[in-house]
Design a protein around this motif. Structure first.
Motif: not given
Length: 277
Positions: A241-250, A261-271
Motif C-alpha cells: 500500500a502506497h508503494g512504501l516498501l522500497l523507499p522505507a527499506l532504502r 516502524f511505520t504506519g500510513h499503509c494500513h497493513q500489519a506486517g513484519l519484514l
C-alpha cells in the motif's frame, strides 16, 4: 502547501504539511515496553468514517493492552482532518474512544507522531495531554515514523507536495459518492470504486500517451512522473500500500537503526530484511 524537497533536510527535520510546524523528535529508552497504535482515522461519523462501530472494541483493547506498558505511541493519522474542518464532529462521533485515550494520557506518557491526516489544532483540542512530534527514537536501535515521508505523493512526488489538497478532494468525492474509493480494489468492490477505477485507467492511458509524445520531444520528466504514478497504483493493488516498501527499506539501510516502524499503509506486517543487523 510547502514541501521539503528532501526526505530529511540538512537540519535534520523531515517533511510535514505546513500546519504541523517544525516538530521535534522524541526519545524513549529501548528497554521499555510500549504500545504502538497507528491510523485509527477517527472521523466525523459519516458513512466513509473508517472508525465507525469500533469505539467499544477499541476501549476494551486499550484498557487491556495498557495495563503493563511504560508509554503509548500514536503513530499518526489518529484524527482524520481530511474529513472535516472542525474537531467537534470527531469528538461527538467517537467520544468513548477519545475519553479512553485521555484516560491513558493521565497515567502514561502519550506521544503522537503527526501523520498526513492529522492536524495540530485537532490534537490540541481533542487530546491536549498528547505530546506531538515528528518521530520517536527508541534509543539508538529503533525509529517510529508515520510513513507518509516514504509516499511518492508527499515527498518528491508527482503531485509536487500537494498531498493534503488531494486528501481533502478524496474525502469530498467519497462523501458525495457515498462509498469508499480506495485501494486495493479487491477490498473495496463497490459501484463508486468501479467507476473511479475505470476513470483512473482511462486517464492513466491518456497520460502515458502524452508522456511518450513529450519524451520524443526531448522532455522525459513527464514520462518519469507517469512511471511513478503507475508504480504507486500497481504496488498498492499488489499489497504494498502506497508503494512504501522500497523507499522505507532504502531509508532503513542508510540509517543507524536496526528497526523501523511505520504506519500510513494500513497493513500489519513484519519484514526481516537485514538479518545481519
Amino acid at each position: 502547501m510547502k514541501r521539503n524537497s528532501r526526505r530529511d533536510g540538512g537540519d535534520g527535520r523531515s517533511f510535514f504539511p505546513t500546519d504541523h510546524g517544525q516538530l521535534e523528535p522524541q526519545s524513549l529508552p529501548v528497554e521499555g515496553r510500549y504500545l504502538l497504535l497507528s491510523d485509527l482515522h477517527l472521523g466525523d461519523g459519516r458513512r466513509v468514517d473508517l472508525f465507525i462501530g469500533n469505539d467499544e472494541a477499541f476501549v476494551a483493547m486499550l484498557e487491556a493492552l495498557t495495563a503493563d506498558v511504560d508509554a503509548v505511541v500514536l503513530d499518526g493519522d489518529i484524527f482524520d482532518a481530511a474529513e472535516t474542518t472542525r474537531a467537534e464532529p470527531i469528538r461527538r462521533a467517537h467520544l468513548r474512544a477519545i475519553q479512553a485515550l485521555e484516560a491513558v494520557a493521565e497515567r502514561l506518557p502519550l506521544y503522537h507522531v503527526v501523520g498526513n491526516h492529522d492536524s495540530l489544532a485537532f490534537i490540541g483540542e481533542l487530546l491536549p495531554a498528547a505530546r506531538p512530534c515528528r518521530e520517536v527514537r527508541l534509543g539508538d536501535q529503533g525509529l517510529i515514523v508515520h510513513g507518509h515521508r516514504f509516499d511518492v505523493h508527499f515527498v518528491d512526488g508527482p503531485l509536487d507536495g500537494k498531498g493534503h489538497i488531494a486528501l481533502r478532494a478524496h474525502a469530498w468525492v467519497e462523501e458525495r459518492m457515498g462509498d469508499e474509493i480506495r485501494l486495493p480494489f479487491s477490498h473495496y468492490d463497490n459501484p463508486a470504486n468501479r467507476f473511479a477505477h475505470w476513470v483512473f485507467y482511462r486517464l492513466t492511458m491518456a497520460s502515458l500517451l502524452a508522456a511518450r509524445v513529450m519524451a520524443r520531444l526531448g522532455r522525459r520528466d513527464p514520462l518519469r512522473r507517469w512511471a511513478a504514478h503507475h508504480d504507486f497504483w500497481a504496488r498498492s493493488q499488489w499489497g504494498d500500500a502506497h508503494g512504501l516498501l522500497l523507499p522505507a527499506l532504502r531509508a532503513l539501510a542508510e540509517s543507524p537503526y536496526r528497526v523501523l516502524f511505520t504506519g500510513h499503509c494500513h497493513q500489519a506486517g513484519l519484514l526481516d530484511h537485514f538479518p545481519d543487523r
